[in-house]
Design a protein around this motif. Structure first.
Motif: not given
Length: 83
Positions: A22-24, A73-76, A81-82
């Motif tokens: 989902e992170l990709l 930044a992408a992980v954050r 969103r979650a």
């Protein structure tokens, strides 16, 4: 045990609740590519769904630092969103 003499990849465990697949696409928008861990373990993907495999073999130290900032930044973004 032996100490590794080199390698091409670094495995990173993502924070709880962040799925690598989902992170990709979010990471790609941030300019970062990686291989979700589950793709490296056919038939045993579940234990690796919260891991990413990063290749650092051809990058400069500066580029790796920038990549880490972009991945964070992408992980954050995924975590927000979650929430």
């Amino acid at each position: 045990e032996t100490e590794p003499l080199g390698g091409f990849f670094c495995w990173v465990r993502l924070p709880e609740g962040v799925d690598a697949t989902e992170l990709l696409p979010v990471a790609e928008r941030h300019g970062v590519l990686f291989l979700p861990g589950a793709r490296c373990a056919p038939g045993a993907a579940e234990p690796f769904r919260h891991h990413v495999r990063l290749c650092f073999a051809f990058e400069t130290e500066a580029a790796m630092g920038e990549g880490v900032r972009r991945l964070a930044a992408a992980v954050r973004e995924v975590q927000r969103r979650a929430a």
